[in-house]
Design a protein around this motif. Structure first.
Motif, PDB file in Angstrom:
ATOM      1  N   SER A 141       0.834  -1.213   0.000  1.00 14.88           N
ATOM      2  CA  SER A 141       0.000   0.000   0.000  1.00 14.88           C
ATOM      3  C   SER A 141       0.859   1.250   0.000  1.00 14.88           C
ATOM      4  CB  SER A 141      -0.924   0.002   1.222  1.00 14.88           C
ATOM      5  OG  SER A 141      -1.821  -1.079   1.180  1.00 14.88           O
ATOM      6  N   VAL A 142       1.930   1.233   0.785  1.00 18.63           N
ATOM      7  CA  VAL A 142       2.814   2.404   0.880  1.00 18.63           C
ATOM      8  C   VAL A 142       3.457   2.685  -0.480  1.00 18.63           C
ATOM      9  CG1 VAL A 142       4.912   3.311   1.945  1.00 18.63           C
ATOM     10  CG2 VAL A 142       3.248   2.095   3.338  1.00 18.63           C
ATOM     11  N   MET A 189       2.201   7.251   6.404  1.00 21.69           N
ATOM     12  CA  MET A 189       2.786   6.715   7.633  1.00 21.69           C
ATOM     13  C   MET A 189       1.824   5.732   8.311  1.00 21.69           C
ATOM     14  SD  MET A 189       4.376   8.834  10.857  1.00 21.69           S
ATOM     15  CE  MET A 189       5.352   9.810   9.725  1.00 21.69           C
ATOM     16  N   CYS A 190       0.533   6.067   8.304  1.00 22.99           N
ATOM     17  CA  CYS A 190      -0.464   5.161   8.897  1.00 22.99           C
ATOM     18  C   CYS A 190      -0.512   3.833   8.146  1.00 22.99           C
ATOM     19  CB  CYS A 190      -1.841   5.818   8.903  1.00 22.99           C
ATOM     20  SG  CYS A 190      -2.013   7.174  10.082  1.00 22.99           S
ATOM     21  N   SER A 191      -0.407   3.902   6.825  1.00 24.24           N
ATOM     22  CA  SER A 191      -0.443   2.680   6.029  1.00 24.24           C
ATOM     23  C   SER A 191       0.782   1.806   6.280  1.00 24.24           C
ATOM     24  CB  SER A 191      -0.511   3.016   4.540  1.00 24.24           C
ATOM     25  OG  SER A 191      -1.741   3.630   4.233  1.00 24.24           O
ATOM     26  N   ALA A 192       1.911   2.449   6.592  1.00 22.44           N
ATOM     27  CA  ALA A 192       3.122   1.681   6.856  1.00 22.44           C
ATOM     28  C   ALA A 192       2.981   0.836   8.118  1.00 22.44           C
ATOM     29  CB  ALA A 192       4.318   2.627   6.977  1.00 22.44           C
ATOM     30  N   GLY A 193       2.117   1.295   9.044  1.00 25.48           N
ATOM     31  CA  GLY A 193       1.926   0.547  10.289  1.00 25.48           C
ATOM     32  C   GLY A 193       1.129  -0.732  10.107  1.00 25.48           C
ATOM     33  N   CYS A 194       0.253  -0.790   9.117  1.00 25.33           N
ATOM     34  CA  CYS A 194      -0.531  -2.004   8.844  1.00 25.33           C
ATOM     35  C   CYS A 194      -0.375  -2.351   7.363  1.00 25.33           C
ATOM     36  CB  CYS A 194      -1.994  -1.804   9.229  1.00 25.33           C
ATOM     37  SG  CYS A 194      -2.754  -0.333   8.496  1.00 25.33           S
ATOM     38  N   GLU A 195       0.804  -2.893   7.061  1.00 21.15           N
ATOM     39  CA  GLU A 195       1.177  -3.136   5.670  1.00 21.15           C
ATOM     40  C   GLU A 195       0.240  -4.138   4.998  1.00 21.15           C
ATOM     41  OE1 GLU A 195       3.657  -2.016   2.560  1.00 21.15           O
ATOM     42  OE2 GLU A 195       3.614  -1.299   4.614  1.00 21.15           O
ATOM     43  N   VAL A 196      -0.251  -3.767   3.821  1.00 17.23           N
ATOM     44  CA  VAL A 196      -1.099  -4.644   3.019  1.00 17.23           C
ATOM     45  C   VAL A 196      -0.455  -4.786   1.640  1.00 17.23           C
ATOM     46  CG1 VAL A 196      -3.362  -4.957   1.969  1.00 17.23           C
ATOM     47  CG2 VAL A 196      -3.176  -3.928   4.242  1.00 17.23           C
ATOM     48  N   LEU A 197      -0.388  -6.017   1.141  1.00 17.18           N
ATOM     49  CA  LEU A 197       0.173  -6.273  -0.186  1.00 17.18           C
ATOM     50  C   LEU A 197      -0.943  -6.437  -1.207  1.00 17.18           C
ATOM     51  CD1 LEU A 197       3.055  -8.769   0.699  1.00 17.18           C
ATOM     52  CD2 LEU A 197       3.216  -6.307   0.295  1.00 17.18           C
ATOM     53  N   HIS A 198      -0.746  -5.876  -2.383  1.00 12.43           N
ATOM     54  CA  HIS A 198      -1.737  -5.929  -3.448  1.00 12.43           C
ATOM     55  C   HIS A 198      -1.136  -6.663  -4.649  1.00 12.43           C
ATOM     56  CE1 HIS A 198      -4.141  -2.787  -1.365  1.00 12.43           C
ATOM     57  NE2 HIS A 198      -2.938  -2.361  -0.988  1.00 12.43           N
ATOM     58  N   ASN A 199      -1.861  -7.624  -5.162  1.00 11.94           N
ATOM     59  CA  ASN A 199      -1.416  -8.392  -6.325  1.00 11.94           C
ATOM     60  C   ASN A 199      -2.124  -7.901  -7.580  1.00 11.94           C
ATOM     61  OD1 ASN A 199       0.275 -10.163  -4.827  1.00 11.94           O
ATOM     62  ND2 ASN A 199      -1.530 -11.293  -4.170  1.00 11.94           N
ATOM     63  N   PHE A 200      -1.338  -7.646  -8.613  1.00  9.70           N
ATOM     64  CA  PHE A 200      -1.871  -7.227  -9.908  1.00  9.70           C
ATOM     65  C   PHE A 200      -1.481  -8.274 -10.945  1.00  9.70           C
ATOM     66  CE2 PHE A 200      -1.105  -3.449  -7.409  1.00  9.70           C
ATOM     67  CZ  PHE A 200      -2.263  -2.705  -7.580  1.00  9.70           C
ATOM     68  N   PHE A 201      -2.446  -8.698 -11.718  1.00 12.06           N
ATOM     69  CA  PHE A 201      -2.197  -9.698 -12.750  1.00 12.06           C
ATOM     70  C   PHE A 201      -2.306  -9.035 -14.119  1.00 12.06           C
ATOM     71  CE2 PHE A 201      -3.583 -11.983  -9.015  1.00 12.06           C
ATOM     72  CZ  PHE A 201      -2.621 -12.996  -8.931  1.00 12.06           C
ATOM     73  N   LEU A 202      -1.217  -9.103 -14.876  1.00 13.98           N
ATOM     74  CA  LEU A 202      -1.120  -8.392 -16.141  1.00 13.98           C
ATOM     75  C   LEU A 202      -1.077  -9.377 -17.303  1.00 13.98           C
ATOM     76  CD1 LEU A 202       1.760  -5.988 -15.046  1.00 13.98           C
ATOM     77  CD2 LEU A 202      -0.698  -5.584 -14.844  1.00 13.98           C
ATOM     78  N   ASP A 203      -1.746  -9.025 -18.376  1.00 16.45           N
ATOM     79  CA  ASP A 203      -1.722  -9.832 -19.585  1.00 16.45           C
ATOM     80  C   ASP A 203      -0.602  -9.309 -20.480  1.00 16.45           C
ATOM     81  OD1 ASP A 203      -2.101 -11.319 -21.822  1.00 16.45           O
ATOM     82  OD2 ASP A 203      -4.165 -10.675 -22.209  1.00 16.45           O
ATOM     83  N   PRO A 204       0.485 -10.085 -20.655  1.00 14.98           N
ATOM     84  CA  PRO A 204       1.599  -9.577 -21.469  1.00 14.98           C
ATOM     85  C   PRO A 204       1.247  -9.443 -22.947  1.00 14.98           C
ATOM     86  CG  PRO A 204       1.953 -11.887 -20.941  1.00 14.98           C
ATOM     87  CD  PRO A 204       0.725 -11.459 -20.185  1.00 14.98           C
ATOM     88  N   ARG A 205       0.128 -10.033 -23.364  1.00 10.50           N
ATOM     89  CA  ARG A 205      -0.256  -9.989 -24.781  1.00 10.50           C
ATOM     90  C   ARG A 205      -1.179  -8.782 -25.036  1.00 10.50           C
ATOM     91  NH1 ARG A 205      -2.422 -15.565 -26.552  1.00 10.50           N
ATOM     92  NH2 ARG A 205      -1.110 -15.326 -28.381  1.00 10.50           N
ATOM     93  N   PHE A 206      -0.768  -7.637 -24.500  1.00 12.72           N
ATOM     94  CA  PHE A 206      -1.637  -6.460 -24.522  1.00 12.72           C
ATOM     95  C   PHE A 206      -1.882  -5.920 -25.921  1.00 12.72           C
ATOM     96  CE2 PHE A 206       2.688  -4.996 -24.135  1.00 12.72           C
ATOM     97  CZ  PHE A 206       2.759  -3.901 -24.965  1.00 12.72           C
TER      98      PHE A 206
END
Length: 200
Positions: free
Chosen positions: A32-33, A73-90
């Motif tokens: 998130s950060v 700074m608030c987001s750094a305290g409760c770290e959340v990871l986000h996954n993005f899926f990309l199509d390479p054949r754009f």
């Protein structure tokens, strides 16, 4: 002088097309950060990212919020990871032919390119034409086999080539290869002078 060739544009072109042979999606993970900082960076540099009027990236970035230092700074305290899926054949998503953006040097969909773009990904050069890069390449190769030069502009360079050629021709065993290269160098520099090219 470095011996490393500048093949960035070639590699970008190759990688873009090779990516379309992959059938699986690619994943990217960001915290998130990192996303908030990336968002702020895009907003701050929007004028540098804009490629054309009605730029597609600009339209998306305008909808992003500006994150304050406290929010980051608030987001750094409760770290959340986000996954993005990309199509390479754009490129297959757009029925129009892909274009080479002359600003970013990337193969993109037409609506993502700058105003100056072309659907021809391979530049053709007419033999001996003004755009022919081979003369410049020959000139660069010539610099590698010559002693250090003292010229400050193209006219001085042509004079120095001529002086070296005449000196080599007077030697008991003339280095004919160098003499021929110097003659070619004189011709190339003469063409550049005729085209009013400014030395970089």
């Amino acid at each position: 002088q470095a011996d490393v060739g500048d093949d960035l544009e070639t590699r970008l072109l190759i990688d873009t097309y090779l990516a379309h042979f992959g059938r699986s999606t690619e994943s990217v993970t960001l915290s998130s950060v990192d996303l908030m900082r990336l968002s702020n960076m895009l907003k701050a540099n929007l004028s540098k990212l804009r490629m054309r009027e009605g730029d597609a990236l600009e339209m998306l970035v305008k909808d992003l919020p500006v994150w304050t230092a406290d929010q980051i700074m608030c987001s750094a305290g409760c770290e959340v990871l986000h996954n993005f899926f990309l199509d390479p054949r754009f490129l297959l998503l757009d029925p129009t032919p892909p274009h080479l953006c002359r600003t970013s040097k990337c193969i993109l969909q037409r609506n993502l390119c700058a105003a100056r773009s072309t659907d021809k990904q391979i530049q053709r050069y007419a033999d001996g034409g003004a755009e022919d890069p081979r003369g410049i390449i020959d000139l660069l190769l010539l610099f590698r086999v010559l002693p250090p030069l003292s010229s400050n502009d193209l006219r001085q360079l042509r004079t120095e080539f001529t002086s070296l050629r005449l000196r080599y021709e007077q030697e008991p065993q003339p280095p004919y290869a160098k003499i021929l290269h110097l003659k070619e160098g004189e011709r190339v520099v003469g063409d550049l002078i005729a085209q009013a090219t400014r030395p970089q």
